[in-house]
Every structure is written in C-alpha cells, then in structure tokens.
Design an enzyme around this catalytic site. Structure first.
Site, PDB file in Angstrom:
ATOM      1  N   ASP A 158      42.931  39.758  48.143  1.00  0.00           N
ATOM      2  CA  ASP A 158      42.437  41.015  47.579  1.00  0.00           C
ATOM      3  C   ASP A 158      40.942  41.179  47.801  1.00  0.00           C
ATOM      4  O   ASP A 158      40.348  40.483  48.621  1.00  0.00           O
ATOM      5  CB  ASP A 158      42.834  41.166  46.105  1.00  0.00           C
ATOM      6  CG  ASP A 158      42.363  40.006  45.278  1.00  0.00           C
ATOM      7  OD1 ASP A 158      41.313  39.441  45.618  1.00  0.00           O
ATOM      8  OD2 ASP A 158      43.046  39.666  44.296  1.00  0.00           O
ATOM      9  N   LYS A 178      43.151  45.814  44.433  1.00  0.00           N
ATOM     10  CA  LYS A 178      43.513  46.821  43.417  1.00  0.00           C
ATOM     11  C   LYS A 178      42.401  47.832  43.287  1.00  0.00           C
ATOM     12  O   LYS A 178      41.249  47.477  43.146  1.00  0.00           O
ATOM     13  CB  LYS A 178      43.670  46.136  42.064  1.00  0.00           C
ATOM     14  CG  LYS A 178      44.789  45.170  42.021  1.00  0.00           C
ATOM     15  CD  LYS A 178      44.821  44.558  40.639  1.00  0.00           C
ATOM     16  CE  LYS A 178      45.549  43.245  40.680  1.00  0.00           C
ATOM     17  NZ  LYS A 178      45.362  42.498  39.467  1.00  0.00           N
ATOM     18  N   MET A 284      32.685  40.684  34.785  1.00  0.00           N
ATOM     19  CA  MET A 284      33.016  42.120  34.749  1.00  0.00           C
ATOM     20  C   MET A 284      32.092  42.926  33.839  1.00  0.00           C
ATOM     21  O   MET A 284      32.534  43.873  33.200  1.00  0.00           O
ATOM     22  CB  MET A 284      34.471  42.309  34.279  1.00  0.00           C
ATOM     23  CG  MET A 284      35.473  41.697  35.218  1.00  0.00           C
ATOM     24  SD  MET A 284      37.138  41.793  34.577  1.00  0.00           S
ATOM     25  CE  MET A 284      37.180  40.384  33.502  1.00  0.00           C
TER      26      MET A 284
END
Ligand code: SAH
Length: 569
Positions: A158, A178, A284
C-alpha cells in the site's frame, strides 16, 4: 487408534461422509453417532451445547460438522484435522466454508493426523504472510520478511511501502492503498483479495507499513483469514516511531527523564485520551498538529514541553522539527504527513545534552519544563502594604491595569485580605499585558485577553493612545516605580491615574554564584534580573545564549551589554 467414536452432524442426510471416513481411516473400528443423547449416553450436548465441547471432555474422538458453523477460535485442546469436500455443496463466494466438512478431534492425535493429511483440502491452499515493511528504508526489512518476498507469488502493498524496491521480486505486485474516507469498504476488499489468493494456492505476502500490529489493522486481516482456516503468519516490522526516534536521536526512555512511553493515535481528537506517561508518541497526527498540541496543553502538559516531529523517518528526505508545544501551537511545524510527533522532555534530549540554562527570575513557571533549566533567582519580591482606601473603595475606578503577574498575585492577596473577591470588581474594566499576566488573572477566575501581543508598558501606552482612552479613572497596581511611564502617558491623555505599589523587586540576598562556563544560556525575566546579573558576575560571557522576557528587559540588556538581544517568549 483402533476404536474411533465419530459424531457426524446430519449423518442420515449425508451417507457419503461415512464412506469417506471409512476410506480414510481404513484399519480402524469406527462407531458413528448422529444423536449423542440416545446412542452415546452423553446427555444434552447437541444441539443445545456445542458439540466441539464434547471432544474436550473426551466422550468422542472425532466430530464432523459443517465447516461454516465452527466457533472461532476453536476451544483449547481441539484441532481441525481436515476440511473434506462436501458433495453437491453450494458454490458461492461468501460461503466458501459451506463447501466443506470439518473434522475435529482432540489435539495431538498423530496417527489420525497422518491418515487425514492426504485428504485435507487445506493442503491445496496457499499461505498469507503479513509482514511489516518498516518505515520506508528497505534495509530495515527483516530477513524473514525478505525471504518471504522472494518466495511470494503475490505481493500486496500500500501507500507507505517503497514500491520500487519491490521490482526485484518476481511475484505479482498488487497495490491496495487506501484512499481516505473509504477505509471500511477497502479493508473488506483487501481481506477478500488475500483470501481468494490463498484459496488459489498462492504464497501471499501482505506488506504493511512499519509494524503490522501498530495502528495497522494487521490483526483484522489475520483473524479474517484464520477464521477461514487460511494459514497466516505475522512478521514484525520496525515501527515508524522507532525510526523517528533513531533519526532524531530521541531516547523515549532516557534514563532520569522518562520511564514510560505511550503510543497514541492523533487521528481523531474526540477519541483521544492522554495516559500518564513521560513520553507521548503520536501516529497520524500531522494534519492536526496544532490542535493536537493545544489539546495536550489543555490536558495539563506545560507549554514549554519539548516536541519533535519527524517526517518521512528513515528516508533520505526525512525532515525533523524541534520546538515546544507553545511554538507548535503558534507556528506549526510545516511538516506534513507521514510524521511521528514526540512530546516530552526526552524530545529535546538531543539538543540539551550537557546544555544547562540559568534561570534568573523568581518563579520557574515559564521555562520550567525545559530540560536542564537551573533555577537560581537573582531577585526576590518584597510585598508592600497598600494604602487602605484602595481596597475599601474600588468603585471609584473604572479601569484596572495589570502590568505583571506579580501585580495580579499581590492585588488579589490584598483584595482577599480586605474581605473581598473578584465579584467586587464587577463593572470595572480589567486590562492586562502579555500572556503571563493573563494566565495569572485566570487563576482568580478572570479571563482577560491581553491588550497587546508585545509584553511592554510602551506597547500598552501606545494601545491606549491609539484607542483614545481618556477621562477614565484608572488604578495601576504593581511594583515600585515600575509603571511610571504608562501612568504618565495615561495622565497626559486626560485620565485620572492612581498607582498602587504592592511590591518591590529587590536583589536576592542569598544568591549562589554559579560557574557560568558550565552553562550554555541564561534567562532574564525582568530588567532587575539583568542589573543584578551584572552586579554579581560583572559581564555576560560571550558563550552564553540569552533569552529574555519583555522589551524593557531587552532594553536593559542592550544598555548594559551593548549586545543586541532578541526577545524570547
Ligand atoms: N503500522 C505503522 C503505522 C501505520 S499508521 C507503523 O508501525 O509505523 C500511519 C502513520 O504512521 C502515519 O500517519 C505516520 O504517523 C506514521 N508513519 C508511517 N511511516 C512513517 C515515516 N516514514 N515517517 C514518519 N511517520 C511515519
């Protein structure tokens, strides 16, 4: 095993199962049961109780049942020996397991295992390896992960995976990155893609950024597959926080500074709970870094707590920001995602090693969280008894101007002594200078926005004349002589001004003289600290960095040192 007691779910409707088992277990004496109550003498087990549980208490040797209805995970001591093809089973993508009979037995029956091994449908399936790719630099990949990449028929990767590195492996590369906001759908799709690949017999490597189990949903993928009896394995990876720590030389658990570290997600502040830990490490959090820093301060962390942010840890274009929560709130770091945010004293350990600062003010409130701040006050506060009438008749003032934190503290001390409190200030405009004074007022229940950003009496005087403040009855509580300039300006503009001396700043009588060569900087909090420093040390050695609060302090430094000084926070 000579005698084998076997329970078959729905035995009457599926006679072929019995034939199949006779073929597989040739040479053993088989007894079949379909109604446990009647034929085996074991009471109330099926369907009320899960027949898998029967095995664990030893009344049966094997249980054969529909593979789609097995509990996940299997009870301890129970093993799945085989999945056997059902004849005429429905074919559908979502009920793959309905195609099979599951043969379960107590774990560790070696001869049974051998007999079933040639018939087990799982032997045709492949394997899924969930491997941590690490933070980006391929050389941080484990040897085990690399070995599996060489072996893989398919490699799922990814966004956070360095995909050029994958070119050298022969397996088919499949991108499953994603996009934000589509997580749920994508995750399910990825799970199913891995599952289908394994069913086709492929050796599958699913690469996950960092470590698969740290904010990585690796466990979801693992359980999705394990529930469907796909062999899967997790290979750990270097999590990005560790790469960030290495890049910025930040020991999360630096001896004497931190004995605990917490890993947190900064993705959703509404869900954030900050645990008691010495070092906080946020994943994050880059897109909301300023809100995040504000939130940490709201939770009681000092604004001067060091912060480091590492963007693209382990890669050639990595960037490191260092500052404090205060600086991050006001300026931001300018670093985008992906980034690791480290908060805590150790975040500055790299900077400040053997890097002591001398703090000359009375209270260490402001810079106290900074590493290696040595508190050595050069001044002390001497309280004055005020004129009685000031506190007995506050109504005669329209406005009170606070010019320092100490003015606030001593004002309220006297207000309380006069048997009054903040309610007696109702109707009076309260002004203040700078965030420290505002902070002190807040402690007494008054939320006042500082009139000026700059912390100086001259900025305040400028504000009043720009706003034509005139004809007002003003009280200025504060230090001896401290506010003369401001008072004079206000008077000239046609105001009635009363100065109330509540304290004097004096030279500390108990100064411990320091060896300045051991310090790399000095903090001055008021003009008086500068004066006393010259008094005690004669000059400011050139190697010392200087931080100072307020323009008057800077002015004093300029006067005495002829050095040009930048005003600190
Ligand atoms: N499983 C991963 C984390 C996935 S969550 C791990 O163990 O590292 C994604 C977050 O990881 C990003 O928002 C960022 O905070 C962090 N991250 C991933 N790679 C990074 C890198 N090279 N440098 C800094 N942060 C990184």
């Amino acid at each position: 095993m000579e005698n084998v007691k076997i329970f078959i779910e729905n035995r009457k409707g599926n006679p072929e199962v019995e034939f199949k088992l006779e073929e597989i277990l040739k040479g053993c004496k088989l007894s079949f049961f379909d109604n446990i109550d009647r034929e085996s003498g074991v009471r109330g087990i099926y369907p009320e109780k899960d027949n898998v549980a029967v095995l664990s208490v030893g009344q049966l040797d094997l249980v054969v049942r529909d593979a789609s209805s097995l509990p996940y995970s299997l009870p301890n001591g129970i093993e799945l020996y085989a999945l056997l093809n059902k004849e005429g089973a429905p074919v559908g993508k979502n009920d793959e397991l309905k195609k099979y009979w599951a043969v379960l037995g107590k774990s560790g029956l070696k001869d049974i295992a051998v007999k079933f091994s040639g018939y087990d449908e799982r032997a045709k399936w492949g394997k899924v390896v969930l491997a941590g790719f690490g933070p980006g630099d391929p050389s941080l990949l484990t040897r085990k992960a690399e070995f599996n990449l060489y072996k893989a028929d398919q490699i799922f990767y990814d966004d956070l995976t360095n995909h050029e590195y994958l070119d050298k492996f022969c397996g088919q590369k499949i991108y499953v990155g994603k996009r934000k906001g589509r997580h749920k759908f994508d995750q399910e799709l990825i799970n199913n893609m891995l599952y289908q690949a394994a069913l086709e017999g492929k050796w599958v490597v699913r690469l996950k950024g960092g470590d698969p189990l740290i904010f990585g949903r690796g466990a979801e993928e693992y359980h999705f597959l394990a529930r469907r009896f796909i062999t899967s394995e997790i290979i750990p990876g270097v999590t990005s926080a560790f790469a960030a720590a290495a890049d910025a030389v930040i020991p999360f658990t630096e001896r004497s500074m931190a004995s605990s570290v917490a890993f947190l997600s900064g993705h959703d502040l509404s869900k954030l709970k900050i645990p008691q830990a010495d070092t906080l490490v946020f994943y994050m959090g880059a897109s909301m870094q300023q809100d995040l820093a504000m939130r940490i301060v709201d939770e009681g962390w000092h604004k001067n707590t060091p912060v480091a942010i590492v963007h693209n840890a382990s890669s050639k274009d990595r960037k490191i920001y260092r500052g404090s929560l205060r600086e991050l709130i006001t300026e931001g770091s300018g670093l985008p995602s992906p980034a690791i945010i480290i908060v805590g004293k150790t975040a500055a350990a790299y900077h400040h090693q053997s890097n002591k600062w001398l703090y000359t003010g009375v209270s260490v409130n402001d810079w106290e969280a900074e590493e290696n701040m040595v508190h050595n006050p050069l001044i002390r506060i001497n309280a004055f008894t005020p004129k009685k009438h000031v506190f007995s008749n506050l109504n005669k003032y329209n406005r009170i101007v606070f010019t320092s934190r100490h003015a606030v503290i001593h004002f309220f001390k006297e207000l309380f002594a006069a048997g009054k409190d903040a309610r007696d200030l109702s109707g009076i405009v309260v002004d203040c200078i700078g965030s420290h004074t505002a902070g002190a007022l807040k402690n007494y229940g008054l939320v006042v926005k500082p009139l000026t950003g700059e912390e100086s009496a001259s900025a305040m005087a400028r504000y009043y004349s720009d706003n034509n403040v005139s004809g007002v009855r003003i009280l200025i509580p504060g230090s001896e002589r401290g506010n003369q300039f401001l008072a004079d300006t206000l008077k000239k503009a046609g105001n009635w001004v009363e100065q109330q001396t509540l304290y004097a700043i004096e030279k500390n009588t108990a100064i411990v003289k320091q060896d300045l060569s051991k310090f790399s900087g000095v903090v001055f909090t008021s003009p008086k600290t500068v004066e006393v420093f010259y008094d005690v040390y004669g000059h400011i050695p050139a190697h010392l960095q200087i931080k100072c609060r307020g323009s008057q302090t800077a002015q004093k430094l300029n006067e005495l040192s002829l050095k040009s000084v930048k005003i600190g926070a």
